[in-house]
Design an enzyme around this catalytic site. Sequence first.
Site: not given
Length: 396
Positions: A145, A149, A215, A217-218, A250, A279
């Site tokens: 993925n 967010f 994450s 993805n940011t 996390k 994560n």
Amino acid sequence: MERSVDFYRAILRPLLFSGLKTDPEWLHQQTFQILNWLDVQTADPWRSWLVGQLDRTYGWHPDGWHPDRSSSPLQTPNLAQSIWGCHFSNPLGLAAGFDKDGLAAGLWGSFGFGFAELGTVTLHGQPGNPQPRLFRLLADQAVLNRMGFNNQGAAVLADRLAHHPHLQTAPRSFPLGINLGKSKITPLEEAADDYLGSFRLLKPYGQYFVVNVSSPNTPGLRSLQSVDQLEPIFQALQEENQQEKPLLVKIAPDLLDEDILAVVELAQRYHLAGMIATNTTIRREGLKTQTLEATGQPIAQEAGGISGVPVRQRSTDVIRLIHRHTQGQLPIIGVGGVFTAEDAWEKITAGASLIQTYTGWIYEGPGMVQRILQGLEQRLQENHLTAISQAIGLNA
């Protein structure tokens, strides 16, 4: 239950995953339209009947209790725990990322979960990264993925939880965690204020909160895992919090062990309540999937985090590392590749007090929760233990 599980794994999953080749995100959105209707309806008599059917089929009632009886349910003494002043009827929760906007916040107990974590939510609502951004890696039992967010924002989630027709009228016996992320438009140097803004809005509605700095993805978010970047975030949140709500962090599985331990020590210094390990991973080694079918590109060139089986062992190793270093004094939520009771048992005996699933639930279906919990009870009996808390760190 077994018939329903077999139906999902033998018929429904192959049809959705391979036969119809449905886009995972589209399917997720359609599912949540139904779940949200079930969650917020009050007048429709079908709602009560359908939720009751969910609870009978997938809910965790080891004592044989059913929701149409007048007596109160007796929670199993084997799997129940009290952590941070919250009662967890069992240790298996729904991980963050599945219900980002709390659209089914009141339903997850009917699927058998002991708790659920909403989010990741950011102070500012944001659309996330361009689509397509969610992919199944079937050969690896994994999901890639790069959602970014995508969520409606902290204010919308706070309003939804404040006016939820069922959460506010019944005693809060099902813990809801809220996972906080940094808004993409917020500069890294202003991250502490961004997290603080979300926390202030949502503080009344979560039983625990998670600082998500892991994450992939940011842009730049994972740099916040460094101690000098994390410290002002922890400080701002704890000054506001005054130890009222359990606060966790996390972390990513890709950190070096010494960097993980530096975060652990910082978490202890700021009296955080626990850690979530871990994560998604940005590593691509050992994958059977070499080309992403949806894009035609080599998997090594595709951005995003991978969850599921590929992160299972590293997640367990990180749990064991934290448990040993803290001598079991810092509760851990273990997540990463939980598909079976054996996966859950490995994480608990490595040091996790609670566990979460996301990808495993997608692959195994809703009946997976009962199978895992029944398997955990069986392992307690085999090891002559009377409570799941006695198994925490048994093999650490």
